[in-house]
Motif scaffolding. Structure first.
Motif, PDB file in Angstrom:
ATOM      1  N   SER A  15       0.835  -1.199   0.000  1.00 61.83           N
ATOM      2  CA  SER A  15       0.000   0.000   0.000  1.00 61.83           C
ATOM      3  C   SER A  15       0.869   1.247   0.000  1.00 61.83           C
ATOM      4  O   SER A  15       2.053   1.201   0.290  1.00 61.83           O
ATOM      5  CB  SER A  15      -0.922   0.000   1.215  1.00 61.83           C
ATOM      6  OG  SER A  15      -0.144   0.055   2.385  1.00 61.83           O
ATOM      7  N   THR A  16       0.256   2.389  -0.311  1.00 64.80           N
ATOM      8  CA  THR A  16       0.962   3.661  -0.310  1.00 64.80           C
ATOM      9  C   THR A  16       1.541   3.915   1.073  1.00 64.80           C
ATOM     10  O   THR A  16       0.975   3.533   2.076  1.00 64.80           O
ATOM     11  CB  THR A  16      -0.020   4.786  -0.699  1.00 64.80           C
ATOM     12  OG1 THR A  16      -0.595   4.452  -1.944  1.00 64.80           O
ATOM     13  CG2 THR A  16       0.670   6.110  -0.807  1.00 64.80           C
ATOM     14  N   ASN A  17       2.696   4.562   1.119  1.00 63.81           N
ATOM     15  CA  ASN A  17       3.392   4.919   2.354  1.00 63.81           C
ATOM     16  C   ASN A  17       3.984   3.702   3.068  1.00 63.81           C
ATOM     17  O   ASN A  17       4.178   3.715   4.261  1.00 63.81           O
ATOM     18  CB  ASN A  17       2.482   5.679   3.324  1.00 63.81           C
ATOM     19  CG  ASN A  17       2.006   6.977   2.734  1.00 63.81           C
ATOM     20  OD1 ASN A  17       2.707   7.595   1.944  1.00 63.81           O
ATOM     21  ND2 ASN A  17       0.833   7.398   3.108  1.00 63.81           N
ATOM     22  N   ARG A  47       7.482   3.942  -0.499  1.00 60.35           N
ATOM     23  CA  ARG A  47       6.402   3.922  -1.480  1.00 60.35           C
ATOM     24  C   ARG A  47       5.407   5.059  -1.279  1.00 60.35           C
ATOM     25  O   ARG A  47       4.224   4.888  -1.512  1.00 60.35           O
ATOM     26  CB  ARG A  47       5.670   2.587  -1.403  1.00 60.35           C
ATOM     27  CG  ARG A  47       6.477   1.386  -1.777  1.00 60.35           C
ATOM     28  CD  ARG A  47       6.336   1.055  -3.184  1.00 60.35           C
ATOM     29  NE  ARG A  47       4.922   0.953  -3.507  1.00 60.35           N
ATOM     30  CZ  ARG A  47       4.453   0.585  -4.664  1.00 60.35           C
ATOM     31  NH1 ARG A  47       5.267   0.260  -5.608  1.00 60.35           N
ATOM     32  NH2 ARG A  47       3.171   0.535  -4.892  1.00 60.35           N
ATOM     33  N   THR A  48       5.857   6.221  -0.855  1.00 63.16           N
ATOM     34  CA  THR A  48       4.937   7.333  -0.696  1.00 63.16           C
ATOM     35  C   THR A  48       4.579   7.891  -2.065  1.00 63.16           C
ATOM     36  O   THR A  48       5.309   7.723  -3.038  1.00 63.16           O
ATOM     37  CB  THR A  48       5.547   8.451   0.169  1.00 63.16           C
ATOM     38  OG1 THR A  48       6.781   8.862  -0.414  1.00 63.16           O
ATOM     39  CG2 THR A  48       5.798   7.977   1.574  1.00 63.16           C
ATOM     40  N   ALA A  49       3.452   8.558  -2.127  1.00 60.15           N
ATOM     41  CA  ALA A  49       3.005   9.150  -3.382  1.00 60.15           C
ATOM     42  C   ALA A  49       4.008  10.206  -3.844  1.00 60.15           C
ATOM     43  O   ALA A  49       4.569  10.948  -3.041  1.00 60.15           O
ATOM     44  CB  ALA A  49       1.633   9.774  -3.197  1.00 60.15           C
ATOM     45  N   GLN A  91      -1.648   7.554 -11.568  1.00 57.45           N
ATOM     46  CA  GLN A  91      -2.677   8.049 -10.656  1.00 57.45           C
ATOM     47  C   GLN A  91      -3.323   6.898  -9.885  1.00 57.45           C
ATOM     48  O   GLN A  91      -3.548   6.991  -8.682  1.00 57.45           O
ATOM     49  CB  GLN A  91      -3.717   8.835 -11.440  1.00 57.45           C
ATOM     50  CG  GLN A  91      -4.573   9.731 -10.592  1.00 57.45           C
ATOM     51  CD  GLN A  91      -5.346  10.709 -11.457  1.00 57.45           C
ATOM     52  OE1 GLN A  91      -5.676  10.406 -12.610  1.00 57.45           O
ATOM     53  NE2 GLN A  91      -5.626  11.864 -10.924  1.00 57.45           N
ATOM     54  N   ARG A  92      -3.590   5.809 -10.565  1.00 55.19           N
ATOM     55  CA  ARG A  92      -4.168   4.623  -9.908  1.00 55.19           C
ATOM     56  C   ARG A  92      -3.222   4.048  -8.866  1.00 55.19           C
ATOM     57  O   ARG A  92      -3.657   3.430  -7.899  1.00 55.19           O
ATOM     58  CB  ARG A  92      -4.514   3.562 -10.943  1.00 55.19           C
ATOM     59  CG  ARG A  92      -5.721   3.912 -11.753  1.00 55.19           C
ATOM     60  CD  ARG A  92      -6.058   2.837 -12.747  1.00 55.19           C
ATOM     61  NE  ARG A  92      -7.228   3.220 -13.533  1.00 55.19           N
ATOM     62  CZ  ARG A  92      -7.539   2.702 -14.689  1.00 55.19           C
ATOM     63  NH1 ARG A  92      -6.775   1.756 -15.229  1.00 55.19           N
ATOM     64  NH2 ARG A  92      -8.602   3.109 -15.338  1.00 55.19           N
ATOM     65  N   GLY A 109      -1.498   5.867  -6.966  1.00 55.92           N
ATOM     66  CA  GLY A 109      -1.461   6.807  -5.854  1.00 55.92           C
ATOM     67  C   GLY A 109      -0.565   8.014  -6.041  1.00 55.92           C
ATOM     68  O   GLY A 109      -0.349   8.779  -5.107  1.00 55.92           O
ATOM     69  N   HIS A 110      -0.049   8.207  -7.243  1.00 58.92           N
ATOM     70  CA  HIS A 110       0.844   9.333  -7.511  1.00 58.92           C
ATOM     71  C   HIS A 110       0.066  10.499  -8.135  1.00 58.92           C
ATOM     72  O   HIS A 110      -1.092  10.345  -8.519  1.00 58.92           O
ATOM     73  CB  HIS A 110       1.976   8.894  -8.433  1.00 58.92           C
ATOM     74  CG  HIS A 110       2.766   7.758  -7.870  1.00 58.92           C
ATOM     75  ND1 HIS A 110       3.549   7.873  -6.743  1.00 58.92           N
ATOM     76  CD2 HIS A 110       2.849   6.463  -8.254  1.00 58.92           C
ATOM     77  CE1 HIS A 110       4.095   6.703  -6.465  1.00 58.92           C
ATOM     78  NE2 HIS A 110       3.688   5.830  -7.371  1.00 58.92           N
ATOM     79  N   THR A 111       0.741  11.641  -8.233  1.00 56.97           N
ATOM     80  CA  THR A 111       0.131  12.827  -8.826  1.00 56.97           C
ATOM     81  C   THR A 111       0.889  13.164 -10.111  1.00 56.97           C
ATOM     82  O   THR A 111       1.935  13.815 -10.070  1.00 56.97           O
ATOM     83  CB  THR A 111       0.193  14.015  -7.844  1.00 56.97           C
ATOM     84  OG1 THR A 111      -0.430  13.634  -6.627  1.00 56.97           O
ATOM     85  CG2 THR A 111      -0.496  15.239  -8.423  1.00 56.97           C
TER      86      THR A 111
END
Length: 82
Positions: free
Chosen positions: A9-11, A23-25, A46-47, A49-51
């Motif tokens: 998962s993210t973070n 793994r942070t965005a 984006q899916r 979790g990134h911008t």
């Protein structure tokens, strides 16, 4: 539903070889003049979790990378033929 195949998962920190990866965005700049490909990459990022931000020219990319941008991208994906 089986979630055992899902990635971290993210973070979350993961290890790859001897390196730990956070793994942070991230803010990701995509420099690509083919809009269909750029949108596909942006959607996948984006899916995850990134911008993502898309630019079609190097001149636009420079504006995102310049000193006037208080939050520059963490990563740039560059079309090599641009």
């Amino acid at each position: 539903m089986d979630h055992s195949r899902r990635g971290p998962s993210t973070n979350q920190q993961i290890s790859v070889g001897s390196a730990d990866i956070d793994r942070t965005a991230m803010r990701i700049l995509i420099v690509e003049d083919e809009s269909i490909f750029a949108r596909a990459v942006a959607t996948a990022l984006q899916r995850a979790g990134h911008t993502p931000t898309i630019t079609a020219t190097l001149a636009e990319a420079r504006r995102h990378l310049g000193p006037s941008n208080p939050e520059p991208p963490d990563l740039v994906i560059l079309d090599m033929r641009l």
